[in-house]
Write a protein that holds these residues in place. Sequence first.
Motif, PDB file in Angstrom:
ATOM      1  N   ASN A 148      37.255  35.177  36.699  1.00 19.84           N
ATOM      2  CA  ASN A 148      37.710  33.878  36.907  1.00 19.84           C
ATOM      3  C   ASN A 148      37.984  33.529  38.403  1.00 19.84           C
ATOM      4  OD1 ASN A 148      38.686  31.464  36.892  1.00 19.84           O
ATOM      5  ND2 ASN A 148      40.326  31.742  35.392  1.00 19.84           N
ATOM      6  N   THR A 149      36.995  33.074  39.025  1.00 19.45           N
ATOM      7  CA  THR A 149      37.185  32.909  40.528  1.00 19.45           C
ATOM      8  C   THR A 149      38.144  31.680  41.136  1.00 19.45           C
ATOM      9  OG1 THR A 149      35.068  31.505  40.488  1.00 19.45           O
ATOM     10  CG2 THR A 149      34.833  33.807  40.875  1.00 19.45           C
ATOM     11  N   ASP A 150      38.822  31.210  39.979  1.00 19.34           N
ATOM     12  CA  ASP A 150      39.631  30.175  40.432  1.00 19.34           C
ATOM     13  C   ASP A 150      40.981  30.640  40.347  1.00 19.34           C
ATOM     14  OD1 ASP A 150      37.891  27.991  40.535  1.00 19.34           O
ATOM     15  OD2 ASP A 150      37.983  27.611  38.427  1.00 19.34           O
ATOM     16  N   ALA A 151      41.212  32.021  40.031  1.00 19.12           N
ATOM     17  CA  ALA A 151      42.368  32.817  39.936  1.00 19.12           C
ATOM     18  C   ALA A 151      42.334  34.206  39.927  1.00 19.12           C
ATOM     19  CB  ALA A 151      43.074  32.443  38.261  1.00 19.12           C
ATOM     20  N   MET A 152      41.770  34.652  41.240  1.00 18.32           N
ATOM     21  CA  MET A 152      41.985  36.124  41.590  1.00 18.32           C
ATOM     22  C   MET A 152      43.169  36.321  42.395  1.00 18.32           C
ATOM     23  SD  MET A 152      37.995  35.949  43.070  1.00 18.32           S
ATOM     24  CE  MET A 152      37.754  37.584  43.254  1.00 18.32           C
ATOM     25  N   GLY A 153      43.373  37.777  42.538  1.00 20.14           N
ATOM     26  CA  GLY A 153      44.149  38.241  43.317  1.00 20.14           C
ATOM     27  C   GLY A 153      43.674  38.832  44.533  1.00 20.14           C
TER      28      GLY A 153
ATOM     29  N   PRO B  31      45.111  28.845  48.182  1.00 21.16           N
ATOM     30  CA  PRO B  31      46.033  29.054  47.291  1.00 21.16           C
ATOM     31  C   PRO B  31      45.368  28.816  45.863  1.00 21.16           C
ATOM     32  CG  PRO B  31      46.856  27.694  48.261  1.00 21.16           C
ATOM     33  CD  PRO B  31      45.859  27.933  49.213  1.00 21.16           C
ATOM     34  N   GLU B  32      44.273  27.843  45.795  1.00 25.79           N
ATOM     35  CA  GLU B  32      43.751  27.302  44.602  1.00 25.79           C
ATOM     36  C   GLU B  32      42.797  28.350  44.248  1.00 25.79           C
ATOM     37  OE1 GLU B  32      43.349  26.237  47.651  1.00 25.79           O
ATOM     38  OE2 GLU B  32      41.328  25.967  48.284  1.00 25.79           O
TER      39      GLU B  32
ATOM     40  N   ARG C 264      51.492  26.083  56.741  1.00 24.76           N
ATOM     41  CA  ARG C 264      51.239  25.867  55.507  1.00 24.76           C
ATOM     42  C   ARG C 264      52.131  26.115  54.352  1.00 24.76           C
ATOM     43  NH1 ARG C 264      45.233  25.373  54.162  1.00 24.76           N
ATOM     44  NH2 ARG C 264      44.215  25.042  56.052  1.00 24.76           N
ATOM     45  N   GLY C 265      52.993  27.309  54.856  1.00 26.46           N
ATOM     46  CA  GLY C 265      53.907  27.752  53.899  1.00 26.46           C
ATOM     47  C   GLY C 265      53.282  28.509  52.728  1.00 26.46           C
ATOM     48  N   TYR C 266      53.903  29.025  51.782  1.00 27.19           N
ATOM     49  CA  TYR C 266      53.385  29.626  50.761  1.00 27.19           C
ATOM     50  C   TYR C 266      54.229  29.612  49.561  1.00 27.19           C
ATOM     51  CZ  TYR C 266      50.660  33.167  48.254  1.00 27.19           C
ATOM     52  OH  TYR C 266      49.920  33.806  46.984  1.00 27.19           O
ATOM     53  N   ASN C 267      53.697  29.096  48.647  1.00 21.62           N
ATOM     54  CA  ASN C 267      54.242  28.895  47.240  1.00 21.62           C
ATOM     55  C   ASN C 267      54.141  30.185  46.177  1.00 21.62           C
ATOM     56  OD1 ASN C 267      55.867  27.783  45.193  1.00 21.62           O
ATOM     57  ND2 ASN C 267      54.080  26.497  44.344  1.00 21.62           N
TER      58      ASN C 267
ATOM     59  N   MET D 116      45.338  35.700  55.530  1.00 17.39           N
ATOM     60  CA  MET D 116      44.368  34.382  55.881  1.00 17.39           C
ATOM     61  C   MET D 116      43.770  33.732  54.754  1.00 17.39           C
ATOM     62  SD  MET D 116      40.676  34.642  57.621  1.00 17.39           S
ATOM     63  CE  MET D 116      41.208  35.850  59.045  1.00 17.39           C
ATOM     64  N   PHE D 117      43.174  34.462  53.610  1.00 11.65           N
ATOM     65  CA  PHE D 117      42.250  33.742  52.590  1.00 11.65           C
ATOM     66  C   PHE D 117      43.565  33.435  51.699  1.00 11.65           C
ATOM     67  CE2 PHE D 117      38.487  35.657  53.944  1.00 11.65           C
ATOM     68  CZ  PHE D 117      37.755  34.619  53.903  1.00 11.65           C
ATOM     69  N   GLY D 118      44.600  34.279  51.434  1.00  9.89           N
ATOM     70  CA  GLY D 118      45.670  33.903  50.285  1.00  9.89           C
ATOM     71  C   GLY D 118      46.221  32.745  50.600  1.00  9.89           C
TER      72      GLY D 118
END
Lengths: 278, 278
Positions: free
Chosen positions: B138-143, B162-163, B210-213, B156-158
Amino acid sequence: MTIELIKKSRTWTGTVSYYRHQSEMTSTPMQFSIFIPDGGSSRKKTLLWLSGLTCTEENFITKSGALGKACELDMIIVCPDTSPRGTALKGEHDSYDFGSGAGFYVDATQSPWNANYLMHSYLRDEFVPMIGHHFPINTDAMGISGHSMGGLGALMFGISYPETFKSLSAFAPIVSPIHCPWGHKAFTNYLGENNSNWEQYDPCYLLKERGYNGEILIDQGDSDEFLQEQLKPELLEKIGKEKNIELKIRYQQGYDHSYFFISSFIGEHLEFHHTKLI
Amino acid sequence: MTIELIKKSRTWTGTVSYYRHQSEMTSTPMQFSIFIPDGGSSRKKTLLWLSGLTCTEENFITKSGALGKACELDMIIVCPDTSPRGTALKGEHDSYDFGSGAGFYVDATQSPWNANYLMHSYLRDEFVPMIGHHFPINTDAMGISGHSMGGLGALMFGISYPETFKSLSAFAPIVSPIHCPWGHKAFTNYLGENNSNWEQYDPCYLLKERGYNGEILIDQGDSDEFLQEQLKPELLEKIGKEKNIELKIRYQQGYDHSYFFISSFIGEHLEFHHTKLI
């Protein structure tokens, strides 16, 4: 018996170290790696691991994924190199299955190999006493295992010297160098044409002559690309049955000859050795 | 989006495969490895692993010791290469920290690198859609996670996407290429002298902007030979505190920069990602 630390790294709850020492037997510098779990002042249960063709002291310690389980069981793992290094004998570095990286754990009798390629005596008379001297290892009660050419070595040493090696297992071992192309090539070059000089290094011959008092565990992938031509575990299985040896060969479905196979089952082998070693 | 199987091996209760495909982005063949646990027809939780300097698609999959835990958690692990291969640009193969094996996960703007060294767009726009097309991911929800230069890539990517990446961790990451020699050398060559073009690839800058949630997990050995000069986790830690980010940096006592460090804690990272991914 001086050894020189090359590098060390903390891992899990222990330390991996690489050492170098000048071998009197091979007349070359020899390297090895050793993993020692933290703690304790007494001698720990220890597995001597013998690697296969092309390998050095590094392959198992970096690729086996065994060190977490070794910590859990409080076991030392020690990995010698597979041949002398640093010489430049004619043809020594030409092929993957002979010469450097392919010592076959024998004492060569043929020139020029008999000057350095004495891996059998090196391991038995120099390496094992040395690790007993420097590390908390009881060298009268070690386990031994290995892969492919190193599985040959493990069976050879384990069957020949049960007073030293109290537990024995192997992954995809060459069970009879007398009966396979790898063995023919290496043994002809190291030991000459006369097959009777090969027998002392042939696990099938050794098991038939000496028997074995204890259990031997072997894992063998049934998709191993070397199974039929080189490894031939059925030859050992036959002798095991004839001699009523407690030999367990597990054919693992779908596994090949790689470290992906070894890493899948090394934990069970460590548990096997841990149980057998007192 | 054709991919070619190079080799595959059964391991644990799953399969490791190596693939090659022709990348439109880099205009070169690119390789990757992927571990897929057996069974199930639905999409599995997946970790994208980014490797460090000198590495290929092979290092993590052979040395991390992660695959047993991945089976236990029923997780896929996929490892792209760290740079384009097969070109012979002037200076490309001269140093370990620039060029081949050192793509830094950026899109080069400077000649001659801007023809092939487009690892950022390659991963985001070509690699991720490709693995979603070919594998049960599921490429919309990878780690995402990685080590050193790959830890830089993961952050950088994370932080940027985040989407796509719903969980984020790193081992010994370069947290600010703007503030270390590795970053200066690579970014000057790939992106030119103007630092403002570097910011989009700098985790410290990105986190500040950007912060991170969510929670970010970082393991860092305190005996890491690159800690003070290159990695500087304290720079990220400072921004994390200012911005009230849930950033957990664990300084692991005695561990260095090697895979012996990664293999000691990768199981905990897989559990972290498994918990965060829904």
